[in-house]
Design a protein around this motif. Structure first.
Motif, PDB file in Angstrom:
ATOM      1  N   GLY A   9       0.874  -1.246   0.125  1.00 46.75           N
ATOM      2  CA  GLY A   9       0.204  -0.025  -0.030  1.00 46.75           C
ATOM      3  C   GLY A   9       0.801   1.224   0.090  1.00 46.75           C
ATOM      4  N   GLU A  10       2.091   1.299  -0.020  1.00 47.72           N
ATOM      5  CA  GLU A  10       2.711   2.359  -0.019  1.00 47.72           C
ATOM      6  C   GLU A  10       3.066   3.125  -1.093  1.00 47.72           C
ATOM      7  OE1 GLU A  10       7.545   3.264   0.930  1.00 47.72           O
ATOM      8  OE2 GLU A  10       6.802   1.523   1.345  1.00 47.72           O
ATOM      9  N   ARG A  11       2.874   2.590  -2.334  1.00 44.18           N
ATOM     10  CA  ARG A  11       2.844   3.062  -3.465  1.00 44.18           C
ATOM     11  C   ARG A  11       1.351   3.807  -3.805  1.00 44.18           C
ATOM     12  NH1 ARG A  11       5.653  -1.758  -5.087  1.00 44.18           N
ATOM     13  NH2 ARG A  11       7.865  -1.274  -5.587  1.00 44.18           N
TER      14      ARG A  11
ATOM     15  N   ASP B 209       0.867  10.004  -2.534  1.00 43.97           N
ATOM     16  CA  ASP B 209       0.534  11.603  -2.258  1.00 43.97           C
ATOM     17  C   ASP B 209       0.549  11.864  -0.908  1.00 43.97           C
ATOM     18  OD1 ASP B 209      -1.631  10.047  -1.920  1.00 43.97           O
ATOM     19  OD2 ASP B 209      -2.993  11.752  -2.148  1.00 43.97           O
ATOM     20  N   ARG B 210       0.322  10.826   0.068  1.00 43.56           N
ATOM     21  CA  ARG B 210       0.545  11.276   1.678  1.00 43.56           C
ATOM     22  C   ARG B 210       1.815  10.932   2.430  1.00 43.56           C
ATOM     23  NH1 ARG B 210      -4.463  12.365   4.048  1.00 43.56           N
ATOM     24  NH2 ARG B 210      -5.894  13.284   2.439  1.00 43.56           N
ATOM     25  N   ILE B 211       2.907  10.422   1.535  1.00 40.38           N
ATOM     26  CA  ILE B 211       4.001   9.913   1.752  1.00 40.38           C
ATOM     27  C   ILE B 211       5.199  10.742   1.502  1.00 40.38           C
ATOM     28  CG2 ILE B 211       5.649   7.870   2.014  1.00 40.38           C
ATOM     29  CD1 ILE B 211       3.306   6.070   2.189  1.00 40.38           C
TER      30      ILE B 211
ATOM     31  N   ALA C  68       3.496  10.651  10.902  1.00 39.08           N
ATOM     32  CA  ALA C  68       4.440   9.832  11.406  1.00 39.08           C
ATOM     33  C   ALA C  68       5.771  10.088  10.700  1.00 39.08           C
ATOM     34  CB  ALA C  68       4.162   8.361  10.876  1.00 39.08           C
ATOM     35  N   VAL C  69       6.818  10.120  11.474  1.00 37.69           N
ATOM     36  CA  VAL C  69       8.022  10.234  11.159  1.00 37.69           C
ATOM     37  C   VAL C  69       8.901   8.725  11.389  1.00 37.69           C
ATOM     38  CG1 VAL C  69      10.258  11.651  11.684  1.00 37.69           C
ATOM     39  CG2 VAL C  69       8.063  12.650  11.748  1.00 37.69           C
TER      40      VAL C  69
ATOM     41  N   ILE D 269       6.224  10.649   6.892  1.00 34.75           N
ATOM     42  CA  ILE D 269       7.734  11.146   6.405  1.00 34.75           C
ATOM     43  C   ILE D 269       8.435  10.006   6.806  1.00 34.75           C
ATOM     44  CG2 ILE D 269       9.518  12.887   6.686  1.00 34.75           C
ATOM     45  CD1 ILE D 269       7.512  14.923   7.848  1.00 34.75           C
ATOM     46  N   VAL D 270       9.100   9.314   5.454  1.00 35.23           N
ATOM     47  CA  VAL D 270       9.926   8.115   5.671  1.00 35.23           C
ATOM     48  C   VAL D 270      11.508   8.596   5.548  1.00 35.23           C
ATOM     49  CG1 VAL D 270      10.517   5.909   4.688  1.00 35.23           C
ATOM     50  CG2 VAL D 270       8.151   7.010   4.571  1.00 35.23           C
TER      51      VAL D 270
END
Length: 460
Positions: free
Chosen positions: A173-175, A179-181, A203-204, A306-307
């Protein structure tokens, strides 16, 4: 194809801090550099984190050979003890250096392949006598092929951030939630970026200098937008070494950055979720996100993620070269034991040069952050020493190439990042090696001090 490399340039991939320094050292040795930069200007990657302050002072981010090139232009070194932002580094040093090297640098020139002329990686016959052939794609789509006597890859790792998934692959689901990552430290001076995070739950993910910086920025934002809250997602338990070396760090600004996060307990603008290894991202109909850990633990609803879990090298255009890379770090095999975070602090690295950066393919060197593969905490000082040694080796001065001309500052951190499941004895609050079991738990954090000094993902 001729095997005569006389008159051919040394091709440098990347016009960032280390690539430009490599060109300066090559010129100092009487060799002709040709620098190819994929972006439209020098230091394209640094410009993307122009708002972030380095944790190394000016004294440690200016290369000596580059300074000699700049001196005749009237350039003066900035205050040695001051800490530049990425933008100041570009404006006051990197761009002036690129201007001096102008005839040696080509922009909008993306390297798409490197090989031995007329030889794929299988062929042995007369291999080392052949020049390198470098395939380049220009911004308008034109393709060209260049010849070189040697290749110095300083293309860095900025363009290939690690994904959210704890197994090194994108989380499920990351891809879809792209738009939110984000994978960068947000520039909250930008009104649009500020609006994206103001009053939101973010989330950081990560434990390096970039994560500390993002937490500090969001906590500062919460002063103006009280509903702003950060969830700090850590794959390990929260330990003394989580915050870096503290007062034991020989780069004070780097140590202070971790201490700011550690001491942020006053206003509760963040919580830490420890022992959380992300496996999936779920998206609700209202657009909010939930992170799901490998053990099924779930975060509360999030507005943004935020990754900041590090970077990795792009090796796709080097597949026809015979490289000797460590199977874990993707760094040169002789360098890998010196920087392996599974074994020791990733901040203290023995000085190294051409010998450790060599490969079975003669006259190929990966330098700068690219040489570290997936290992963190790369200092500009390290890269400058690398290219000094590599230039000496390519010029045939093997004595100078083997000479150590650098002492690196220690982090004050012991223990290896790769040992996060191993509980060990607490060795103090200023960056000890203690570890706690990595079961998920929430810990309240407050507002870190502002004005942090760092670079993205512990680099430079």
């Amino acid at each position: 194809m001729t095997s005569d490399t006389t008159g051919l340039p040394v091709l440098v991939i990347g016009a960032g801090p280390i690539g430009l320094a490599a060109a300066a050292h090559l010129l100092e040795r009487g060799l002709e550099p040709l620098v190819l930069e994929a972006g439209p200007s020098a230091a394209t990657a640094v410009r993307e984190w122009a708002h972030v302050r380095l944790f190394s002072p000016w004294a440690e981010v200016v290369d000596p050979a580059a300074e000699e090139l700049l001196a005749p232009t009237g350039w003066t070194r900035p205050d040695a003890d001051a800490y530049p932002t990425g933008g100041e580094w570009v404006a006051r040093y990197l761009q002036p250096l690129a201007d001096v090297l102008d005839e040696c640098v080509r922009y909008d020139a993306r390297v798409t392949g490197v090989a031995r002329a007329g030889r794929d990686r299988i062929v042995d016959a007369d291999r080392e006598q052949q020049p390198f052939t470098v395939h380049v794609t220009r911004a308008d789509g034109r393709e060209e092929r260049l010849l070189a006597r040697a290749v110095v890859d300083a293309s860095g790792t900025w363009a290939t951030p690690n994904p959210l998934g704890a197994d090194g692959l994108p989380a499920l689901g990351e891809r879809v939630a792209a738009d939110r990552i984000s994978y960068r430290v947000p520039d909250l001076r930008d009104p649009a970026v500020r609006a994206r995070y103001a009053g939101k739950r973010t989330a950081v993910v990560g434990t390096g200098a970039s994560a500390f910086t993002a937490l500090a920025a969001l906590a500062d934002l919460a002063q103006d937008a009280p509903d702003t809250h950060a969830v700090w997602v850590l794959r390990r338990g929260l330990t003394g070494s989580t915050y870096g070396g503290g007062t034991a760090d020989q780069l004070p600004a780097r140590g202070a950055l971790g201490l700011a996060a550690k001491q942020a307990v006053e206003d509760g603008h963040a919580t830490a979720l420890t022992g959380f290894r992300t496996a999936a991202v779920e998206r609700a109909t209202d657009g909010t996100l939930t992170l799901v850990a490998e053990d099924g633990t779930r975060t509360e609803e999030l507005d943004e993620v935020i990754v900041l879990t590090g970077l990795r090298p792009d090796l796709s255009f080097l597949t026809e070269l015979r490289l000797a890379l460590d199977d874990r770090l993707q760094a040169p095999v002789a360098l890998a034991p010196l920087i392996d975070p599974n074994q020791h602090s990733c901040g203290t690295v023995y000085p190294h040069g051409a010998r450790e950066l060599s490969h079975p393919e003669q006259d190929v060197h990966l330098v700068g952050t690219k040489s570290y593969g997936r290992a963190p905490t790369f200092l500009a000082l390290t890269g400058y020493e690398q290219v000094r040694s590599v230039a000496a080796a390519l010029a045939g001065d093997h004595e100078a190439a083997a000479r150590v001309e650098l002492t690196l500052p220690e982090t004050g951190v012991c223990g290896g990042a790769g040992l996060y499941d191993e509980p060990t004895q607490d060795q103090g609050q200023d960056g000890g090696c203690c570890s706690v079991p990595a079961s998920p738990r929430l810990i309240t954090l407050g507002t870190p001090t502002t004005g942090s000094s760092c670079t993205p993902d512990n680099r430079c």
